[in-house]
Design an enzyme around this catalytic site. Structure first.
Site, short mmCIF file in Angstrom:
data_model
loop_
_atom_site.label_atom_id
_atom_site.label_comp_id
_atom_site.label_asym_id
_atom_site.label_seq_id
_atom_site.Cartn_x
_atom_site.Cartn_y
_atom_site.Cartn_z
N SER A 135 1.07 -0.75 0.02
CA SER A 135 -0.17 -0.11 0.26
C SER A 135 0.74 1.31 -0.42
CB SER A 135 -1.01 0.30 1.50
OG SER A 135 0.11 -0.45 2.39
N TYR A 136 2.24 0.97 0.41
CA TYR A 136 3.10 2.37 -0.29
C TYR A 136 2.99 2.39 -1.73
CZ TYR A 136 4.74 1.04 4.94
OH TYR A 136 4.53 0.31 6.01
N GLY A 137 2.04 3.81 -1.72
CA GLY A 137 2.50 4.39 -3.25
C GLY A 137 1.16 4.29 -3.50
N VAL A 176 5.00 1.62 -4.90
CA VAL A 176 6.04 2.22 -5.82
C VAL A 176 7.22 2.24 -5.01
CG1 VAL A 176 7.15 4.61 -5.66
CG2 VAL A 176 5.03 4.52 -6.22
N SER A 177 6.97 2.08 -3.04
CA SER A 177 8.05 1.42 -2.17
C SER A 177 8.57 0.33 -2.81
CB SER A 177 7.31 1.49 -0.66
OG SER A 177 8.41 0.89 0.33
#
Length: 171
Positions: free
Chosen positions: A57-59, A62-63
């Site tokens: 969920s980071y992005g 993206v992460s």
């Protein structure tokens, strides 16, 4: 206290790198300078960081993508990732613990990170709309299938850890 602990059959240092802020504003999209993020990841590993924590969920995504592009094949680095939160925009987070969703996100994380098995796969949040035992059961299935080496939980209470441990080994 020891400086290291065992995680998924590996010794890792207690101080790791949390990769949530590698993304754009609101933990959404790409950062303005992705190459600086990759350089930061490589430098952290050069300085001895051997544990990196991220999430789908980071992005979103993206992460994990930045970590893979900077560090794959992860020699000596343990990667932990999480699933169980969906994103609808910057700073917007909603729990989603449906087993089919968690399985899908595990498969996508495997692909993004370029791994055959995730070192540590964590339930980002227990979804209150889905029976917790179903969420824990899916984690057990992923462990049994060899898609994950270890299972963890994020932001839980002691009784929730006990309930999960009745279904699957929690790291």
């Amino acid at each position: 206290m020891r400086d290291t602990f065992s995680l998924a059959g590996r010794e890792v240092h207690r101080l790791g790198f949390g990769a949530m802020r590698l993304t754009g504003p609101g933990i959404w999209g790409y950062p303005s300078d992705p190459e600086s993020c990759r350089a930061l990841l490589r430098r952290a590993v050069e300085l001895g960081v051997d544990f990196i924590d991220t999430a789908d969920s980071y992005g979103p995504n993206v992460s994990e993508e930045l970590i893979a592009s900077a560090l794959h094949p992860y020699a000596g680095v343990t990667i932990a990732t999480k699933a169980g939160l969906v994103r609808t925009g910057p700073n917007a987070w909603a729990p989603c613990g449906r087993p089919e969703y968690l399985r899908q996100q595990c498969e996508l994380s495997l692909r993004r990170l370029g791994q055959e098995a995730l070192d540590l796969f964590q339930l980002h949040r227990i979804d209150p709309t889905v029976d917790a035992a179903e969420q824990f059961g899916l984690l057990r299935e992923l462990l049994d299938e060899g898609k994950v080496r270890a299972v963890g939980l994020s932001e839980v209470q002691v009784d929730e850890i006990a309930a999960a441990r009745a279904v699957v080994e929690i790291t």
